[in-house]
Structure formats: structure tokens, C-alpha cells
Design a protein around this motif. Structure first.
Motif, PDB file in Angstrom:
ATOM      1  N   UNK A   1      -1.968   2.556   9.166  1.00 50.38           N
ATOM      2  CA  UNK A   1      -1.522   1.198   9.375  1.00 50.38           C
ATOM      3  C   UNK A   1      -1.596   0.372   8.102  1.00 50.38           C
ATOM      4  N   UNK A   2      -1.076  -0.867   8.148  1.00 54.32           N
ATOM      5  CA  UNK A   2      -1.068  -1.720   6.949  1.00 54.32           C
ATOM      6  C   UNK A   2      -2.455  -1.950   6.367  1.00 54.32           C
ATOM      7  N   UNK A   3      -3.461  -2.181   7.227  1.00 53.82           N
ATOM      8  CA  UNK A   3      -4.808  -2.442   6.715  1.00 53.82           C
ATOM      9  C   UNK A   3      -5.378  -1.209   6.028  1.00 53.82           C
ATOM     10  N   UNK A   4      -5.138  -0.022   6.596  1.00 48.87           N
ATOM     11  CA  UNK A   4      -5.632   1.208   5.973  1.00 48.87           C
ATOM     12  C   UNK A   4      -4.970   1.432   4.613  1.00 48.87           C
ATOM     13  N   UNK A   5      -3.696   1.115   4.515  1.00 55.35           N
ATOM     14  CA  UNK A   5      -3.009   1.282   3.231  1.00 55.35           C
ATOM     15  C   UNK A   5      -3.527   0.281   2.206  1.00 55.35           C
ATOM     16  N   UNK A   6      -3.692  -0.974   2.632  1.00 58.37           N
ATOM     17  CA  UNK A   6      -4.214  -1.983   1.709  1.00 58.37           C
ATOM     18  C   UNK A   6      -5.610  -1.608   1.241  1.00 58.37           C
ATOM     19  N   UNK A   7      -6.432  -1.106   2.149  1.00 54.25           N
ATOM     20  CA  UNK A   7      -7.790  -0.676   1.783  1.00 54.25           C
ATOM     21  C   UNK A   7      -7.746   0.462   0.776  1.00 54.25           C
ATOM     22  N   UNK A   8      -6.821   1.384   0.970  1.00 55.64           N
ATOM     23  CA  UNK A   8      -6.691   2.493   0.031  1.00 55.64           C
ATOM     24  C   UNK A   8      -6.291   1.994  -1.358  1.00 55.64           C
ATOM     25  N   UNK A   9      -5.424   0.995  -1.411  1.00 52.57           N
ATOM     26  CA  UNK A   9      -5.020   0.456  -2.717  1.00 52.57           C
ATOM     27  C   UNK A   9      -6.172  -0.285  -3.386  1.00 52.57           C
ATOM     28  N   UNK A  10      -6.953  -1.029  -2.610  1.00 55.45           N
ATOM     29  CA  UNK A  10      -8.140  -1.686  -3.189  1.00 55.45           C
ATOM     30  C   UNK A  10      -9.082  -0.645  -3.778  1.00 55.45           C
ATOM     31  N   UNK A  11      -9.344   0.394  -3.004  1.00 51.98           N
ATOM     32  CA  UNK A  11     -10.288   1.422  -3.451  1.00 51.98           C
ATOM     33  C   UNK A  11      -9.745   2.148  -4.687  1.00 51.98           C
ATOM     34  N   UNK A  12      -8.475   2.527  -4.664  1.00 51.48           N
ATOM     35  CA  UNK A  12      -7.893   3.240  -5.809  1.00 51.48           C
ATOM     36  C   UNK A  12      -7.879   2.363  -7.057  1.00 51.48           C
ATOM     37  N   UNK A  13      -7.570   1.075  -6.869  1.00 53.44           N
ATOM     38  CA  UNK A  13      -7.588   0.162  -8.011  1.00 53.44           C
ATOM     39  C   UNK A  13      -8.972   0.024  -8.608  1.00 53.44           C
TER      40      UNK A  13
END
Length: 276
Positions: free
Chosen positions: A18-30
Motif C-alpha cells: 500500500x501507499x504507506x508501506x511504499x512511503x516507509x520503504x522510501x524513508x528507510x532507503x533514503x
């Protein structure tokens, strides 16, 4: 004879996050990219903030000059993120003060102009700078007509003016909408041109389409970075707490800016290259 056995249903495809899981993944990867060389990222952020502060001291044209040059350090940040995402060993500063100066100041300064130093990217970057400035000027003119100033000054007036009416509220909402469309138009233009060799003009609608297609996840990703931006703008809009604005810029702003850029790079890799 027909086979009496019922057909075996195909295996269920894995559910897309979902959108929140994707956003969380981008925060973590960044954050992972940032922590591979935090000295470099913080140095780049502080040098850019210092340059922005100096340009903003120039009356009237200072803000537009900042808009004009910003794609150049952005290109350097994207190239730096790509480089750091593929390495595990990060250099350490030397013992002498000259080596430390090169490590903490020289490296960030070179990284900020890395895109402009490469001949193949110089001309496209100049074109991006000109187009970005033109779009910002158009939006600023419309904003001036709608709010009589800026969105921040309009919000301040709304707080102080008891006669703040529906028309002014609509003007503020329209201005915020225009800036959202502008951000969608420009967010991925630099990496599309610098990292994927797109032509400048076609990269503009492509950036908008990418943002529109993944608007929910991108909105959740960007939302936490808007809070320090709003706090900083509101601090500078009030002369009594303006010194707090400088403190916020040098602390919260200097940390949030590289985290936003590295997270956006992780987002771009997933959306364009398919590499989460």
C-alpha cells in the motif's frame, strides 16, 4: 471423456504494498543512503543553505536567482545518491587540518556542482534552470493575484484579520494547488535528464505523470518534510521569533533536506528503474 477433476486455480499474485508501506520503504532507503556518508550530505546541505541565505539578501531578484541555480546542486545531489547507493566503503577524514578541510568542505562543494562539471549535462542543466525559473515566475504572478502576496503571508493575514473571507480562502487554496502542480511537474525532471538521459522538455510531462500515478504514496512520503518547512517559514514571517527560524534552518532543515533528497532518489529508482 472430460476430466472430472476441477481445474486448479492459479496461485494468487502477491499483493502490492500500500501507499504507506511504499512511503516507509522510501524513508528507510533514503536514510540508508544518508548514513553511508552523513558528513558529505550535511556539508552539501549547509553549503546550499548558506548560498540560499546570501542570495535571499539581494532585494527582489534574490529569490529568483536561487530558483535559477537550484537545479545545479540538485543534479549533484542525485549523482551523489546514485554513487553512494552502490558502495559500502566510505572514506574517512585525514589527520591534518588541510585533509579535514578537503573532506568536510571540498568534497561537498565538488559534489554540489558535479552535474554541471560534466560537459554532457551542462547544457541540459542550463535549460532546466531557465524553464524552472519561468514556471516559478508564472506561478508567483498568479499567486500574487490570488492572495495579494504569498501563501505564508496569506495564512498570517487569515490569523490576524477578522474579515478574512471566503474569496481569500479560495485564493489560498488555489495557490497551494498551483504549487502542488508545480512540484509534480519539476520533482523528477533533473533525475530523468541527468540519470536517464531524457530530453528536457519531454521530461517535464513525464515527471508530472509519475507523480500523478503514484500520488498517494508520494503524498505520504512528502508529508513529514512539510512540517519543518512550514515551521521555518512561519518563524521568518514573524520578526519576534525570526532568530528561531535561523536555528531551525541550521538544525532541522540541514537534516531534513538530505533525507528528503535521498528518499526521493529511492522513490525514483523504484518508479523509473523498478529497483526498490
Amino acid at each position: 471423456m472430460s476430466d472430472p477433476r476441477p481445474p486448479v486455480p492459479p496461485p494468487d499474485a502477491p499483493a502490492s504494498p500500500g501507499p504507506l508501506a511504499r512511503a516507509t520503504r522510501w524513508w528507510h532507503s533514503g536514510f540508508e543512503i544518508f548514513r553511508r556518508d552523513p558528513a558529505l550530505w550535511l556539508g552539501m546541505a549547509l553549503l546550499y543553505i548558506l548560498s540560499a541565505w546570501l542570495l535571499k539578501r539581494i532585494p527582489f531578484i534574490g529569490n529568483f536567482m536561487l530558483v535559477l541555480i537550484t537545479p545545479i546542486p540538485l543534479a549533484g545531489a542525485w549523482l551523489t545518491a546514485r554513487q553512494l547507493s552502490g558502495i559500502t566503503h566510505v572514506p574517512v577524514p585525514g589527520q591534518s587540518w588541510q585533509e579535514r578541510q578537503r573532506f568536510y568542505l571540498g568534497r561537498p562543494a565538488r559534489a554540489l556542482i558535479a552535474g554541471f562539471r560534466q560537459e554532457v549535462h551542462a547544457l541540459p542543466l542550463v535549460l532546466i534552470c531557465i524553464i524552472t525559473l519561468g514556471l516559478v515566475i508564472v506561478v508567483s504572478i498568479v499567486e500574487l493575484v490570488l492572495t495579494g502576496g504569498s501563501v505564508i503571508s496569506g495564512l498570517k493575514a487569515a490569523r490576524l484579520d477578522s474579515d478574512f473571507g471566503v474569496l481569500r480562502a479560495i485564493g489560498l487554496l488555489l495557490s497551494l494547488g498551483l504549487y502542488t502542480l508545480l512540484a509534480m511537474t519539476l520533482l523528477f525532471v533533473v533525475p530523468l535528464v541527468i540519470l536517464n538521459d531524457r530530453l528536457v522538455v519531454p521530461a517535464i510531462p513525464e515527471s508530472f505523470r509519475l507523480c500523478a500515478r503514484h500520488a498517494s504514496a508520494l503524498g505520504l512520503f512528502v508529508a513529514p518534510f512539510l512540517l519543518p518547512l512550514i515551521l521555518i517559514e512561519l518563524a521568518f514571517s514573524n520578526s519576534f521569533i525570526a532568530p528561531l527560524g535561523y536555528l531551525l534552518v541550521l538544525t532541522v532543515g540541514a537534516g531534513a533536506l538530505p533525507l528528503f533528497l535521498t528518499g526521493t532518489y529511492a522513490c525514483y529508482r523504484e518508479l523509473v528503474a523498478g529497483k526498490p
